[in-house]
Design a protein around this motif. Structure first.
Motif, PDB file in Angstrom:
ATOM      1  N   ARG A 106       0.798  -1.126  -0.069  1.00 51.24           N
ATOM      2  CA  ARG A 106      -0.135  -0.033  -0.109  1.00 51.24           C
ATOM      3  C   ARG A 106       0.912   1.314  -0.023  1.00 51.24           C
ATOM      4  N   GLU A 107       2.033   1.080   0.630  1.00 50.60           N
ATOM      5  CA  GLU A 107       2.876   2.584   0.702  1.00 50.60           C
ATOM      6  C   GLU A 107       3.340   2.716  -0.936  1.00 50.60           C
ATOM      7  N   HIS A 108       3.790   1.574  -1.490  1.00 49.20           N
ATOM      8  CA  HIS A 108       4.209   1.583  -2.952  1.00 49.20           C
ATOM      9  C   HIS A 108       2.960   2.183  -3.792  1.00 49.20           C
ATOM     10  N   ILE A 109       1.949   1.715  -3.455  1.00 50.03           N
ATOM     11  CA  ILE A 109       0.698   1.961  -4.329  1.00 50.03           C
ATOM     12  C   ILE A 109       0.592   3.665  -4.174  1.00 50.03           C
ATOM     13  N   GLU A 110       0.319   3.980  -2.752  1.00 51.89           N
ATOM     14  CA  GLU A 110       0.194   5.397  -2.425  1.00 51.89           C
ATOM     15  C   GLU A 110       1.207   6.346  -3.299  1.00 51.89           C
ATOM     16  N   VAL A 120       5.881   4.736 -11.958  1.00 54.63           N
ATOM     17  CA  VAL A 120       5.942   3.319 -12.704  1.00 54.63           C
ATOM     18  C   VAL A 120       6.646   2.441 -11.829  1.00 54.63           C
ATOM     19  N   ASP A 121       7.974   2.815 -11.327  1.00 60.86           N
ATOM     20  CA  ASP A 121       8.775   1.971 -10.574  1.00 60.86           C
ATOM     21  C   ASP A 121       8.221   1.498  -9.062  1.00 60.86           C
ATOM     22  N   ARG A 122       7.573   2.555  -8.709  1.00 63.65           N
ATOM     23  CA  ARG A 122       6.751   2.124  -7.231  1.00 63.65           C
ATOM     24  C   ARG A 122       5.671   1.164  -7.460  1.00 63.65           C
ATOM     25  N   ALA A 123       5.033   1.423  -8.416  1.00 64.43           N
ATOM     26  CA  ALA A 123       3.780   0.255  -8.776  1.00 64.43           C
ATOM     27  C   ALA A 123       4.347  -0.940  -9.265  1.00 64.43           C
ATOM     28  N   LEU A 124       5.432  -1.051  -9.744  1.00 65.55           N
ATOM     29  CA  LEU A 124       6.046  -2.255 -10.248  1.00 65.55           C
ATOM     30  C   LEU A 124       6.706  -2.883  -8.997  1.00 65.55           C
ATOM     31  N   ALA A 125       7.082  -2.307  -7.849  1.00 63.82           N
ATOM     32  CA  ALA A 125       7.573  -2.741  -6.694  1.00 63.82           C
ATOM     33  C   ALA A 125       6.211  -3.386  -5.864  1.00 63.82           C
ATOM     34  N   ALA A 126       5.031  -2.648  -6.007  1.00 63.55           N
ATOM     35  CA  ALA A 126       3.894  -3.145  -5.287  1.00 63.55           C
ATOM     36  C   ALA A 126       3.546  -4.535  -5.990  1.00 63.55           C
ATOM     37  N   VAL A 127       3.790  -4.732  -7.416  1.00 67.12           N
ATOM     38  CA  VAL A 127       3.554  -5.880  -7.819  1.00 67.12           C
ATOM     39  C   VAL A 127       4.302  -6.821  -7.634  1.00 67.12           C
ATOM     40  N   ARG A 128       5.638  -6.559  -7.461  1.00 67.56           N
ATOM     41  CA  ARG A 128       6.666  -7.601  -7.082  1.00 67.56           C
ATOM     42  C   ARG A 128       6.262  -8.292  -5.661  1.00 67.56           C
ATOM     43  N   LEU A 129       5.572  -7.529  -4.974  1.00 67.58           N
ATOM     44  CA  LEU A 129       5.346  -8.039  -3.385  1.00 67.58           C
ATOM     45  C   LEU A 129       4.295  -8.835  -3.457  1.00 67.58           C
ATOM     46  N   THR A 130       3.351  -8.864  -4.358  1.00 67.59           N
ATOM     47  CA  THR A 130       2.123  -9.442  -4.394  1.00 67.59           C
ATOM     48  C   THR A 130       2.527 -10.777  -4.932  1.00 67.59           C
ATOM     49  N   THR A 131       2.644 -11.718  -4.219  1.00 69.34           N
ATOM     50  CA  THR A 131       2.857 -13.185  -4.339  1.00 69.34           C
ATOM     51  C   THR A 131       1.893 -13.976  -4.455  1.00 69.34           C
ATOM     52  N   GLY A 132       0.438 -13.404  -4.426  1.00 65.61           N
ATOM     53  CA  GLY A 132      -0.593 -14.486  -4.391  1.00 65.61           C
ATOM     54  C   GLY A 132      -1.859 -13.578  -4.223  1.00 65.61           C
ATOM     55  N   ASP A 133      -2.938 -13.915  -3.838  1.00 72.81           N
ATOM     56  CA  ASP A 133      -4.052 -13.222  -3.457  1.00 72.81           C
ATOM     57  C   ASP A 133      -3.969 -12.869  -2.000  1.00 72.81           C
ATOM     58  N   LEU A 134      -4.678 -11.672  -1.829  1.00 69.16           N
ATOM     59  CA  LEU A 134      -4.740 -11.287  -0.503  1.00 69.16           C
ATOM     60  C   LEU A 134      -5.503 -12.116   0.498  1.00 69.16           C
ATOM     61  N   LEU A 135      -4.905 -12.343   1.716  1.00 67.58           N
ATOM     62  CA  LEU A 135      -5.628 -13.387   2.524  1.00 67.58           C
ATOM     63  C   LEU A 135      -5.973 -14.507   1.777  1.00 67.58           C
ATOM     64  N   GLU A 136      -5.365 -15.439   1.151  1.00 64.63           N
ATOM     65  CA  GLU A 136      -5.685 -16.598   0.397  1.00 64.63           C
ATOM     66  C   GLU A 136      -5.904 -17.664   1.344  1.00 64.63           C
ATOM     67  N   SER A 137      -5.578 -17.560   2.728  1.00 69.97           N
ATOM     68  CA  SER A 137      -5.883 -18.479   3.606  1.00 69.97           C
ATOM     69  C   SER A 137      -7.115 -18.348   4.196  1.00 69.97           C
ATOM     70  N   GLU A 138      -8.138 -17.322   3.765  1.00 72.92           N
ATOM     71  CA  GLU A 138      -9.351 -16.869   4.425  1.00 72.92           C
ATOM     72  C   GLU A 138     -10.189 -16.813   3.020  1.00 72.92           C
ATOM     73  N   PRO A 139     -10.484 -17.863   2.362  1.00 70.25           N
ATOM     74  CA  PRO A 139     -11.332 -17.684   1.009  1.00 70.25           C
ATOM     75  C   PRO A 139     -12.835 -17.480   1.357  1.00 70.25           C
ATOM     76  N   TYR A 140     -13.368 -17.830   2.602  1.00 73.70           N
ATOM     77  CA  TYR A 140     -14.756 -17.863   2.756  1.00 73.70           C
ATOM     78  C   TYR A 140     -15.245 -16.626   3.809  1.00 73.70           C
ATOM     79  N   ALA A 141     -14.191 -16.126   4.498  1.00 77.17           N
ATOM     80  CA  ALA A 141     -14.633 -15.132   5.614  1.00 77.17           C
ATOM     81  C   ALA A 141     -14.841 -13.806   4.896  1.00 77.17           C
ATOM     82  N   GLY A 142     -15.957 -13.418   5.400  1.00 80.21           N
ATOM     83  CA  GLY A 142     -16.820 -12.107   4.838  1.00 80.21           C
ATOM     84  C   GLY A 142     -15.843 -10.920   5.081  1.00 80.21           C
ATOM     85  N   TRP A 143     -14.944 -10.832   6.232  1.00 83.22           N
ATOM     86  CA  TRP A 143     -14.275  -9.889   6.474  1.00 83.22           C
ATOM     87  C   TRP A 143     -13.356  -9.792   5.459  1.00 83.22           C
TER      88      TRP A 143
END
Length: 295
Positions: A106-110, A120-143
């Motif tokens: 989120r710091e890179h995105i901001e 562009v470089d900060r956006a690419l840094a954000a993508v590199r840190l995104t190694t999968g879906d956010l909260l992949e361990s919680e596929p069903y939790a509403g929050w």
């Protein structure tokens, strides 16, 4: 140093060494606190999220026992100076020795919403840190689902903008990386697809540009029952027309005809009563028969 990763399966490292796997509600508590970017989360709020709005009568005591387990897992003590502290009627995960990948992304995105020379470089840094879906361990939790939706909106806005900046500054490979990530987060974001098509086209990768448009078209027809908008169609026609010789034109036309045949076959397959021929050469006749029966 404690590192918490929320993209992909939730994991924790302490001084570079992975801790034991966290499961169930203790893991969810860690995820909620880690995603709060250092802000305290009230005990009642935690309980409401973890027990899906229906905490048991003894939830505060149970919550405290989960926090004790988490402190043991992280190797920290209790108290106001702790990485996992009791604060403001709740709990707070914060401190100079803590790193959370979501906070860093989120710091890179901001920062990517700032001046073009670093965006562009900060956006690419954000993508590199995104190694999968956010909260992949919680596929069903509403929050967790709500958190994924909020993050996707933030990220897609930033990635589409910076993909446009990358295309404008001839960083076409960077533009395609950013556009693909935006499409991954929001498959129906047409402007992200446009930046992807443009990045391939401007890089001279006409075939990939046409395939990207064909993917967009098929997706919109399947999900929305509608064609891409005028800007996307104009971009597609520009790619078709931009060819250096007649040989390229013939190859591009052949790809387009193949795409049309696929779409025609899909349309016939979805039409009640239509007979789907085995050979592509009979597709047009079958389509004419279907049209002739329409009122």
């Amino acid at each position: 140093m404690i590192r918490v990763r929320l993209f992909g399966p939730t994991s924790v490292e302490v001084d570079g060494e992975p801790t034991g796997a966290l499961r169930g509600r203790p893991r969810q508590i860690l995820e909620i606190l880690a995603s709060a970017a250092g802000a305290p989360v009230a005990k009642e709020r935690l309980s409401d999220l973890v027990w899906n709005g229906d905490p048991p009568a003894s939830h505060l005591g149970t919550l405290e026992s989960y926090i004790c387990n988490l402190r043991h897992c992280l190797g920290v003590r209790s108290g106001r100076g702790s990485v996992l502290a009791t604060a403001a009627g709740g709990y707070q995960l914060a401190g100079p020795s803590l790193r959370v990948d979501l906070t860093e992304v989120r710091e890179h995105i901001e920062a990517s919403m700032g001046p073009a020379d670093i965006a562009v470089d900060r956006a690419l840094a954000a993508v590199r840190l995104t190694t999968g879906d956010l909260l992949e361990s919680e596929p069903y939790a509403g929050w967790a689902e709500r958190m994924r939706e909020v993050f996707a909106r933030e990220a897609v806005t930033a990635y589409v903008r910076t993909a446009g900046l990358a295309n404008a500054t001839r960083r076409f490979d960077c533009a395609s990386v950013l556009a693909r990530e935006a499409v991954r987060l929001d498959r129906l974001c047409e402007v992200a697809w446009q930046q992807l098509v443009r990045s391939y086209w401007l890089a001279g990768r006409h075939g990939e540009a046409l395939r990207a448009y064909a993917d967009l078209r098929a997706l919109m027809l399947e999900e929305l029952g509608d064609e891409p908008g005028p800007e996307s169609r104009d971009l597609y026609l520009a790619v078709l027309q931009d060819s250096s010789d007649q040989g390229d034109r013939r190859r591009l036309a052949g790809r387009e005809l193949q795409t049309l045949l696929v779409l025609l076959r899909q349309s016939l397959a979805a039409t009640p009563g239509a007979v789907l021929p085995a050979l592509d050469s009979a597709l047009s006749a079958a389509a004419v028969r279907v049209i002739a029966t329409q009122p």
